[in-house]
Design a protein around this motif. Structure first.
Motif, short mmCIF file in Angstrom:
data_model
loop_
_atom_site.label_atom_id
_atom_site.label_comp_id
_atom_site.label_asym_id
_atom_site.label_seq_id
_atom_site.Cartn_x
_atom_site.Cartn_y
_atom_site.Cartn_z
N ALA A 214 11.56 9.32 3.45
CA ALA A 214 12.68 8.57 2.88
C ALA A 214 12.53 8.32 1.39
O ALA A 214 13.36 7.62 0.79
CB ALA A 214 12.82 7.23 3.61
N GLY A 215 11.46 8.85 0.79
CA GLY A 215 11.32 8.75 -0.66
C GLY A 215 10.13 7.99 -1.17
O GLY A 215 9.90 7.94 -2.38
N ALA A 216 9.34 7.38 -0.29
CA ALA A 216 8.15 6.64 -0.74
C ALA A 216 7.01 7.60 -1.04
O ALA A 216 6.95 8.70 -0.48
CB ALA A 216 7.73 5.62 0.31
N ARG A 217 6.12 7.22 -1.92
CA ARG A 217 4.87 7.97 -2.16
C ARG A 217 3.77 7.24 -1.40
O ARG A 217 3.31 6.17 -1.80
CB ARG A 217 4.55 8.01 -3.66
N VAL A 218 3.37 7.80 -0.28
CA VAL A 218 2.43 7.16 0.63
C VAL A 218 1.08 7.88 0.56
O VAL A 218 1.02 9.09 0.78
CB VAL A 218 2.95 7.17 2.08
N ILE A 219 0.04 7.15 0.24
CA ILE A 219 -1.32 7.69 0.31
C ILE A 219 -2.09 6.78 1.27
O ILE A 219 -2.52 5.69 0.91
CB ILE A 219 -2.01 7.77 -1.05
N LYS A 220 -2.21 7.25 2.49
CA LYS A 220 -2.82 6.45 3.55
C LYS A 220 -4.32 6.68 3.61
O LYS A 220 -4.78 7.82 3.59
CB LYS A 220 -2.18 6.77 4.90
N HIS A 221 -5.05 5.59 3.70
CA HIS A 221 -6.51 5.61 3.74
C HIS A 221 -6.93 5.22 5.15
O HIS A 221 -6.53 4.18 5.66
CB HIS A 221 -7.03 4.60 2.71
N ILE B 3 -6.12 10.27 3.16
CA ILE B 3 -7.48 10.50 2.67
C ILE B 3 -8.46 9.87 3.65
O ILE B 3 -8.29 8.73 4.10
CB ILE B 3 -7.68 9.96 1.24
N LEU B 4 -9.47 10.64 4.00
CA LEU B 4 -10.42 10.25 5.03
C LEU B 4 -11.50 9.34 4.42
O LEU B 4 -12.24 9.74 3.53
CB LEU B 4 -11.05 11.50 5.64
N ALA B 5 -11.58 8.12 4.93
CA ALA B 5 -12.45 7.11 4.34
C ALA B 5 -13.90 7.56 4.18
O ALA B 5 -14.50 7.34 3.11
CB ALA B 5 -12.37 5.83 5.16
N PRO B 6 -14.54 8.19 5.19
CA PRO B 6 -15.93 8.58 5.00
C PRO B 6 -16.16 9.55 3.85
O PRO B 6 -17.27 9.61 3.30
CB PRO B 6 -16.29 9.23 6.35
#
Length: 359
Positions: A116-123, A164-167
């Motif tokens: 929907a237009g957000a820039r999501v960088i999930k950790h 992005i993978l936390a480890p």
């Protein structure tokens, strides 16, 4: 003489055990400097430290939680985010520990918000308290993660949705992992995940499984530089915005924190028992996600509760990102993202990045 030794740690441990009220944020950082120095401490000291932190509920102090998060961020590998200066980057993540084995709603909501237009960088990471963590789900969908061998900042390509993978970014946590696993209770490190995203998002939804952590988390997010956030705790002690009833909310906006509640009706949606949004293993949840995001307008009727659960959380993320003025508008934008195929496209773009070894 080494700076951090088992002997220099003893006064810190004594203060924490005997007079925890005088154990300061500086003490937290000093203790973690010892903890993250390889071979500096004896195993008995590490176990005692983790136990005392838990017994005295040190993680409920905003200054202590913030100090621990800062210590981990300082040790994290750096992220070079393409387009960082032009985007308001957001994340949606929970601490885990609710005891419910539900569908991966935060990961799916992040993908939908990206469509929907957000820039999501999930950790996030792999499963800890459920059958399928964020990384497990994405790997089941064909996204492969590659550990970086670079000594410089790890590049994060421009894409609507990135995981992005936390480890891969927090190698220091590997030093305490065996001790955490040996203990029969969750430690401070179990709840730090939402506070240590190395891309330092400016907007965030952070779920906590204990109401008593809500204000602490909101203050810690504010102190870390987050501009707008919702710290949420479903009244079933759920670390998401609940589809089953009210959710406690601590809203951070313009430097101020306000406590309120949200309900599915605020999103224009119905209430669904948590039993209707139960999850399975990674393959099961991947099939559910695909049925939800790759069916266009023909979403299977049996997925209606999961759909609403995702819409609620995606809507809230769109409000935090400043793309929706209210939760009703956020719901409409999230639904359009799904039925138009934009959400699935956002996932596909991320999968291509993974295929190219960019993450």
């Amino acid at each position: 003489m080494d700076q951090y030794t088992s002997d220099s740690f003893k006064p810190l441990l004594k203060r924490l055990v005997e007079t925890p009220e005088y154990f300061t944020a500086d003490d937290v950082k000093a203790a973690l400097n010892h903890l993250f120095t390889p071979n500096a401490l004896r195993p008995e000291q590490i176990g005692s430290f983790l136990t005392a932190l838990h017994t005295h509920r040190i993680e409920r102090r905003p200054e202590a939680l913030g100090a621990a998060a800062e210590s981990l961020r300082e040790r994290a590998l750096k992220a070079d985010v393409h387009g960082l200066e032009n985007d308001l980057i957001v994340d949606i993540v929970g601490t885990g520990g609710s005891g419910y084995n539900l569908f991966n709603v935060s990961t799916t909501a992040g993908i939908v918000a990206a469509g929907a237009g957000a820039r999501v960088i999930k950790h996030g990471s792999r499963a800890s308290t459920s059958s399928s963590g964020s990384a497990d789900l994405l790997e089941a969908l064909g996204c492969k993660f590659h550990a970086s061998d670079q000594g410089t900042a790890i590049p994060i390509p421009y894409a609507p949705f990135t995981f992005i993978l936390a480890p891969h970014f927090h190698p220091s946590l590997a030093l305490v992992a065996p001790y955490r696993k040996a203990l029969p209770f969750r430690t401070m490190f179990n709840i730090l995940g939402p506070l240590i995203n190395p891309v330092t998002p400016r907007g965030m939804i952070a779920g906590v499984a204990e109401r008593g952590l809500g204000s602490t988390f909101a203050q810690s997010l504010r102190d870390s530089g987050v501009e707008r956030a919702l710290v949420v705790c479903g009244q079933e002690n759920l670390d998401e915005i609940s589809c089953a009833g009210p959710t406690w909310v601590w809203e951070l906006r313009d430097g101020k924190i306000a406590e309120t509640t949200l309900h599915p009706n605020d999103f224009g949606l119905e209430v669904h028992p948590l039993s209707t949004v139960a999850g399975g293993n990674a393959q099961d949840n991947a099939a559910t996600l695909k049925g939800l995001l790759a069916s266009g307008k023909d979403i299977p009727a049996e997925l209606a509760p999961v759909l609403d659960f995702v819409l609620i959380n995606a809507s809230a993320l769109l409000v935090v990102a400043g793309l929706a003025d209210d939760y009703m508008e956020g719901t409409a934008m999230a639904l359009k993202s799904i039925v138009s195929g934009s959400a699935w496209d956002a996932l596909e773009q991320f999968r291509v990045c993974c295929d190219h070894g960019e993450l």
